[in-house]
Write a protein that holds these residues in place. Structure first.
Motif, short mmCIF file in Angstrom:
data_model
loop_
_atom_site.label_atom_id
_atom_site.label_comp_id
_atom_site.label_asym_id
_atom_site.label_seq_id
_atom_site.Cartn_x
_atom_site.Cartn_y
_atom_site.Cartn_z
N THR A 13 -1.18 20.42 -13.86
CA THR A 13 -0.26 19.49 -13.24
C THR A 13 -0.58 18.12 -13.82
O THR A 13 -1.73 17.67 -13.73
CB THR A 13 -0.46 19.45 -11.71
OG1 THR A 13 -0.22 20.76 -11.20
CG2 THR A 13 0.48 18.45 -11.06
N GLU A 14 0.40 17.48 -14.43
CA GLU A 14 0.16 16.20 -15.10
C GLU A 14 -0.56 15.23 -14.17
O GLU A 14 -0.11 14.97 -13.06
CB GLU A 14 1.47 15.60 -15.58
CG GLU A 14 1.26 14.36 -16.43
CD GLU A 14 2.55 13.86 -17.05
OE1 GLU A 14 2.60 12.64 -17.34
OE2 GLU A 14 3.48 14.65 -17.24
N GLY A 15 -1.71 14.72 -14.64
CA GLY A 15 -2.49 13.75 -13.90
C GLY A 15 -3.22 14.31 -12.70
O GLY A 15 -3.83 13.57 -11.95
N GLY A 16 -3.18 15.63 -12.50
CA GLY A 16 -3.77 16.21 -11.30
C GLY A 16 -4.65 17.41 -11.57
O GLY A 16 -5.08 17.66 -12.68
N MET A 17 -4.87 18.15 -10.48
CA MET A 17 -5.77 19.29 -10.52
C MET A 17 -5.10 20.47 -9.83
O MET A 17 -4.48 20.31 -8.78
CB MET A 17 -7.07 18.93 -9.80
CG MET A 17 -8.06 20.05 -9.68
SD MET A 17 -9.63 19.52 -8.94
CE MET A 17 -9.14 19.04 -7.30
N LEU A 36 -7.99 20.77 -14.59
CA LEU A 36 -7.77 19.33 -14.50
C LEU A 36 -7.00 18.86 -15.72
O LEU A 36 -7.43 19.10 -16.85
CB LEU A 36 -9.10 18.57 -14.43
CG LEU A 36 -9.86 18.59 -13.10
CD1 LEU A 36 -10.53 19.91 -12.89
CD2 LEU A 36 -10.87 17.48 -13.09
N ALA A 37 -5.89 18.20 -15.50
CA ALA A 37 -5.14 17.62 -16.60
C ALA A 37 -5.93 16.44 -17.16
O ALA A 37 -6.74 15.82 -16.46
CB ALA A 37 -3.76 17.16 -16.12
N ALA A 38 -5.70 16.12 -18.43
CA ALA A 38 -6.38 14.99 -19.06
C ALA A 38 -6.26 13.75 -18.18
O ALA A 38 -5.18 13.43 -17.69
CB ALA A 38 -5.77 14.73 -20.43
N GLY A 39 -7.40 13.10 -17.94
CA GLY A 39 -7.43 11.89 -17.14
C GLY A 39 -7.66 12.12 -15.65
O GLY A 39 -7.95 11.19 -14.91
N SER A 94 -9.79 15.57 -21.69
CA SER A 94 -8.66 16.36 -22.19
C SER A 94 -8.35 17.39 -21.10
O SER A 94 -9.09 17.49 -20.11
CB SER A 94 -9.03 17.06 -23.50
OG SER A 94 -10.05 18.01 -23.29
N ASP A 95 -7.27 18.15 -21.25
CA ASP A 95 -7.02 19.22 -20.28
C ASP A 95 -8.28 20.06 -20.20
O ASP A 95 -8.85 20.46 -21.23
CB ASP A 95 -5.84 20.08 -20.71
CG ASP A 95 -4.49 19.39 -20.51
OD1 ASP A 95 -4.46 18.30 -19.90
OD2 ASP A 95 -3.48 19.95 -20.94
#
Length: 106
Positions: A13-17, A36-39, A94-95
């Motif tokens: 999930t973009e920006g999430g977990m 975990l998505a990158a970041g 990273s992812d």
């Protein structure tokens, strides 16, 4: 015996977990897959009970996080082992795909 196909949990999930409980019916341990998505950050936390956990990096890179701002570089193949009471978390550069084992299960 039971086989779990981890490729079926390769979702981000973009920006999430995302979390997938792989084993949740054992009295001896619990296994969870976190993606975990990158970041994204799995915040530092601890549990007020006795036991141990491991966090294995299946894919990606980032940092294992701990008390007082501790950061330990983490990459594919690395495993962190700690007491459940010890503060722990993860930040993905990273992812990142993780398998967490908790014994005894919480």
């Amino acid at each position: 015996m039971k086989v779990i196909e981890l490729d079926k949990t390769r979702e981000f999930t973009e920006g999430g977990m995302k979390r997938f409980f792989l084993v949740e019916d054992s009295p001896f341990f619990k296994i969870i897959n976190f993606n975990l998505a990158a970041g994204a950050t799995f915040p530092v936390h601890s549990h007020d009970l006795d036991g141990q956990l491991s966090i294995q990096v299946l894919q990606g890179d980032g940092f294992f996080l701990g008390a007082e701002g501790t950061e330990i570089a983490a990459k594919t193949g690395d495993i962190l082992i700690s007491e459940i009471r010890e503060p722990h978390g993860v930040r993905a550069a990273s992812d990142m795909r993780l398998v967490v084992t908790i014994a005894p299960p919480i």
